[in-house]
Design a protein around this motif. Structure first.
Motif, PDB file in Angstrom:
ATOM      1  N   PHE A 108       0.881  -1.299   0.168  1.00  0.00           N
ATOM      2  CA  PHE A 108       0.057   0.072  -0.098  1.00  0.00           C
ATOM      3  C   PHE A 108       0.953   1.267  -0.061  1.00  0.00           C
ATOM      4  O   PHE A 108       0.563   2.319  -0.533  1.00  0.00           O
ATOM      5  CB  PHE A 108      -0.888   0.011   1.162  1.00  0.00           C
ATOM      6  N   TYR A 109       2.103   1.051   0.651  1.00  0.00           N
ATOM      7  CA  TYR A 109       2.845   2.450   0.593  1.00  0.00           C
ATOM      8  C   TYR A 109       3.523   2.911  -0.830  1.00  0.00           C
ATOM      9  O   TYR A 109       3.462   3.728  -0.952  1.00  0.00           O
ATOM     10  CB  TYR A 109       3.945   1.847   1.735  1.00  0.00           C
ATOM     11  N   LEU A 110       3.896   1.716  -1.532  1.00  0.00           N
ATOM     12  CA  LEU A 110       4.354   1.958  -2.863  1.00  0.00           C
ATOM     13  C   LEU A 110       3.341   1.861  -4.083  1.00  0.00           C
ATOM     14  O   LEU A 110       3.652   2.271  -5.102  1.00  0.00           O
ATOM     15  CB  LEU A 110       5.582   0.929  -3.233  1.00  0.00           C
TER      16      LEU A 110
ATOM     17  N   ASN B  82      -2.350   5.409  -3.491  1.00  0.00           N
ATOM     18  CA  ASN B  82      -2.170   6.670  -2.899  1.00  0.00           C
ATOM     19  C   ASN B  82      -2.753   7.735  -3.597  1.00  0.00           C
ATOM     20  O   ASN B  82      -3.169   8.780  -2.984  1.00  0.00           O
ATOM     21  CB  ASN B  82      -0.669   7.013  -3.007  1.00  0.00           C
ATOM     22  N   GLU B  83      -2.653   7.626  -5.159  1.00  0.00           N
ATOM     23  CA  GLU B  83      -3.519   8.944  -5.847  1.00  0.00           C
ATOM     24  C   GLU B  83      -5.103   8.781  -5.593  1.00  0.00           C
ATOM     25  O   GLU B  83      -5.511   9.850  -5.391  1.00  0.00           O
ATOM     26  CB  GLU B  83      -3.232   8.588  -7.305  1.00  0.00           C
TER      27      GLU B  83
ATOM     28  N   GLN C  52       2.286   1.948   9.398  1.00  0.00           N
ATOM     29  CA  GLN C  52       2.977   2.537   8.407  1.00  0.00           C
ATOM     30  C   GLN C  52       2.202   3.593   7.987  1.00  0.00           C
ATOM     31  O   GLN C  52       1.101   3.695   7.673  1.00  0.00           O
ATOM     32  CB  GLN C  52       3.005   1.391   7.389  1.00  0.00           C
ATOM     33  N   ALA C  53       3.167   4.521   7.758  1.00  0.00           N
ATOM     34  CA  ALA C  53       2.210   6.095   7.197  1.00  0.00           C
ATOM     35  C   ALA C  53       2.380   6.031   5.696  1.00  0.00           C
ATOM     36  O   ALA C  53       3.402   5.597   5.127  1.00  0.00           O
ATOM     37  CB  ALA C  53       3.290   7.335   7.531  1.00  0.00           C
ATOM     38  N   LEU C  54       1.115   6.419   5.077  1.00  0.00           N
ATOM     39  CA  LEU C  54       1.274   6.292   3.529  1.00  0.00           C
ATOM     40  C   LEU C  54       1.242   7.641   2.872  1.00  0.00           C
ATOM     41  O   LEU C  54       0.658   8.144   2.565  1.00  0.00           O
ATOM     42  CB  LEU C  54      -0.259   5.643   3.199  1.00  0.00           C
ATOM     43  N   ASN C  55       2.537   7.817   2.854  1.00  0.00           N
ATOM     44  CA  ASN C  55       2.921   9.305   2.409  1.00  0.00           C
ATOM     45  C   ASN C  55       4.070   9.247   1.358  1.00  0.00           C
ATOM     46  O   ASN C  55       4.886  10.173   1.331  1.00  0.00           O
ATOM     47  CB  ASN C  55       3.306  10.304   3.322  1.00  0.00           C
ATOM     48  N   HIS C  56       4.283   8.155   0.756  1.00  0.00           N
ATOM     49  CA  HIS C  56       5.593   7.812  -0.055  1.00  0.00           C
ATOM     50  C   HIS C  56       5.515   8.860  -1.296  1.00  0.00           C
ATOM     51  O   HIS C  56       6.641   9.502  -1.645  1.00  0.00           O
ATOM     52  CB  HIS C  56       5.506   6.444  -0.676  1.00  0.00           C
TER      53      HIS C  56
END
Length: 576
Positions: A75-77, A82-83, A172-176
């Motif tokens: 999910f992070y990458l 993320n969009e 995990q923070a999702l801000n990559h």
């Protein structure tokens, strides 16, 4: 001071000592060492197995956490995910369409596929996203929860493990892709506690397992006596007795830094297999102990009893009672000794009764008769008569003015007196040379100008001792057999010197010499043990005395050629 000797110990006690030193102590030591070595080997093997089991458990535990980390990194990458999460939706319908198209599938698949994942939740501050299923609003209440405060204070970019009240979570923070986004998204994966419990319960480690965090508090345990309350127990509070064996392994991944898996195994379990075989070892030790004991006791009794019986009968012989030992069928050495003792007893008794006393009387008479004859022979020869006769002739020669004859008689008297002197087997070289000079002067009187001689002796050697009349027979042989038969003027040279640790006597004459056959014949004659009636008897006697006195340290050489004279060399060890 008491001088102890092993021969002073009675035979029965010797056998007992032999039994203790050769049977009892070796058996006890062997069994003790065998048990100790076996217990040590089994303990070491169990410890190796326990370490392997702990490694396997920590590997399986790492796999559980790695699955959660893999999901969080997905999910992070994931750019599309993320969009969608950072998009601002105008209407709920537009979000629902995006959710159904992109979010429902991945969220449901991960929750259903991985058994280790208990619950997967995404917290977001995006107000345009509806809370449903796996998506929750990041509210003030959520941000006040301990897990969020701990994660927010850590400021970590990689996933982190959070534990609270028996539950594990991966955060995990999702801000990559958009660190400057106005929205905050937090992924929280709650691990399945039942799955972890099953993992620990099925661990091959034979003991209690304790999983501790960075603060050393117990997060998970298989110990039924460890009760987790609001505040988890500290691992340091777990009592570890001396019969407990502790194990410890640290999880290596960055997100698990500080987490440790402990294991405690009871040593009694480690030695359980040794304890199972204890009875067998004990029975084997009893057999090894009892069987040799019985055998040695029987042999000891057999030897000791019969030897004591022989000793008793020997004491009877000492007192004059020649009683044979009752015969028993035995063919060993003691049985043979008994038979020989009986034969000896009967023989001694027979000798005493029939022969021994008469024979002793006869031998005593014979000894006295021989002693009488010897004294008679000694009395028949009185050397003083010969010395007085020679002295009378010498004085008569002086009175008539025959000084040379008187000198020769005096030399002959010296030779005769020294040759029959008893009790003096060793003389100095000085005395031996004096005797040789007397002989050569007599020979010179006989041959006149035909004989000359020279004698050289190192001064420091004159007091050395040698067997009496050692060199004179060889000088006599050179004079009679070498010079007398030569038509020319004879010269005898004597040299006594030192070579290393040896005394060297060299005798050289310019007589007729001898060929190789004659030389070998003389050497063979000198080395013979039997006496033969031939010439050179004096030289053979001197050679035999030298060999008896000096053994292998005596060296003799003879060199000669026809017409070129003879050379004799004798090497003796120096004796002062």
């Amino acid at each position: 001071m008491i001088n102890f000797s092993f021969n002073d110990i009675r035979l029965r006690n010797k056998l007992l000592i032999m039994y203790v030193l050769s049977v009892l102590i070796p058996i006890v030591l062997t069994n003790v060492i065998f048990y100790h070595v076996t217990a040590t080997n089994i303990k070491n093997q169990k410890i190796r197995d326990a370490n392997f089991a702990l490694e396997k458990t920590i590997g399986e535990l790492q796999t559980v956490f790695d699955e959660a980390v893999g999901i969080s990194y997905h999910f992070y990458l994931e750019f599309g995910f993320n969009e969608i999460m950072n998009r601002t939706y105008d209407t709920p319908i537009s979000y629902i369409e995006a959710y159904e198209a992109y979010l429902r599938g991945p969220l449901s698949i991960y929750s259903q596929t991985y058994d280790a994942v208990g619950k997967l939740t995404i917290y977001t501050s995006n107000d345009t996203i509806l809370t449903s299923g796996n998506i929750e609003r990041l509210t003030e209440d959520v941000m006040r929860e301990p897990w969020y405060r701990s994660f927010n204070e850590a400021h970590l970019k990689h996933p982190t493990v959070y534990f609270n009240k028996g539950s594990f979570s991966m955060i995990q923070a999702l801000n990559h892709y958009d660190p400057e986004s106005p929205y905050t998204h937090i992924l929280k994966i709650d691990l399945n506690r039942d799955e972890m419990s099953t993992l620990f319960q099925h661990s091959p480690f034979d003991g209690q397992l304790y999983l501790t965090g960075p603060d050393n508090r117990i997060a998970f345990s298989t110990d039924p006596f460890t009760f987790l309350s609001e505040e988890e127990a500290d691992y340091a509070s777990i009592p570890i007795s001396e019969d407990m064996i502790p194990f410890e392994m640290t999880l290596a991944e960055e997100y698990m830094r500080g987490w440790t898996l402990h294991g405690i195994m009871n040593e009694r379990y480690v030695l359980e297999e040794v304890h199972k075989s204890r009875s067998f070892v004990l029975y084997l030790a009893i057999i090894n102990f009892v069987l040799p004991t019985i055998i040695i006791a029987l042999i000891s009794r057999s030897v000791n009893t019969r030897l004591v019986r022989i000793l008793k009968h020997m004491k009877k012989v000492k007192s004059g009672t020649f009683e044979p030992i009752p015969k028993k069928e035995s063919r060993d050495e003691i049985g043979q000794l008994t038979m020989e003792f009986n034969r000896m007893t009967n023989r001694i008794k027979s000798l005493i009764d029939d022969v021994y006393i008469a024979d002793i009387e006869k031998k005593d008479l014979e000894l006295k008769r021989r002693q009488t004859q010897l004294r008679a022979l000694h009395s028949q020869i009185n050397p003083h008569f010969l010395f007085n006769a020679l002295e009378t002739i010498r004085m008569r020669s002086l009175m008539k003015g025959e000084k040379e004859t008187a000198k020769i008689i005096m030399d002959m008297s010296k030779i005769f007196r020294k040759s029959i002197t008893w009790g003096q087997d060793w003389v100095s070289i000085k005395d031996e040379i004096e005797l040789i000079v007397c002989f050569l002067e007599i020979q010179k009187y006989r041959f006149g100008d035909k004989l000359e001689y020279t004698i050289h002796v190192d001064e420091e050697l004159r007091e050395l001792t040698i067997p009496k009349m050692t060199f004179l027979p060889f000088v006599e042989n050179a004079s009679i057999h070498g010079i007398e038969k030569s038509p020319f003027k004879g010269l005898i040279t004597i040299d006594i010197s030192q070579s290393g640790d040896d005394l060297v006597f060299r005798l050289t004459d310019n007589g007729i010499g001898m060929d190789a056959g004659k030389r070998e014949d003389i050497l063979g004659y000198l080395q013979q043990e039997e006496e033969e009636g031939r010439d050179n008897v004096g030289m053979k006697n001197a050679y035999a005395r030298l060999r008896m006195c000096y053994k292998e340290e005596f060296h003799f050489s003879l060199e000669s050629e026809p017409g070129a004279g003879t050379k004799v060399e004798i090497r003796l060890p120096m004796i002062y």
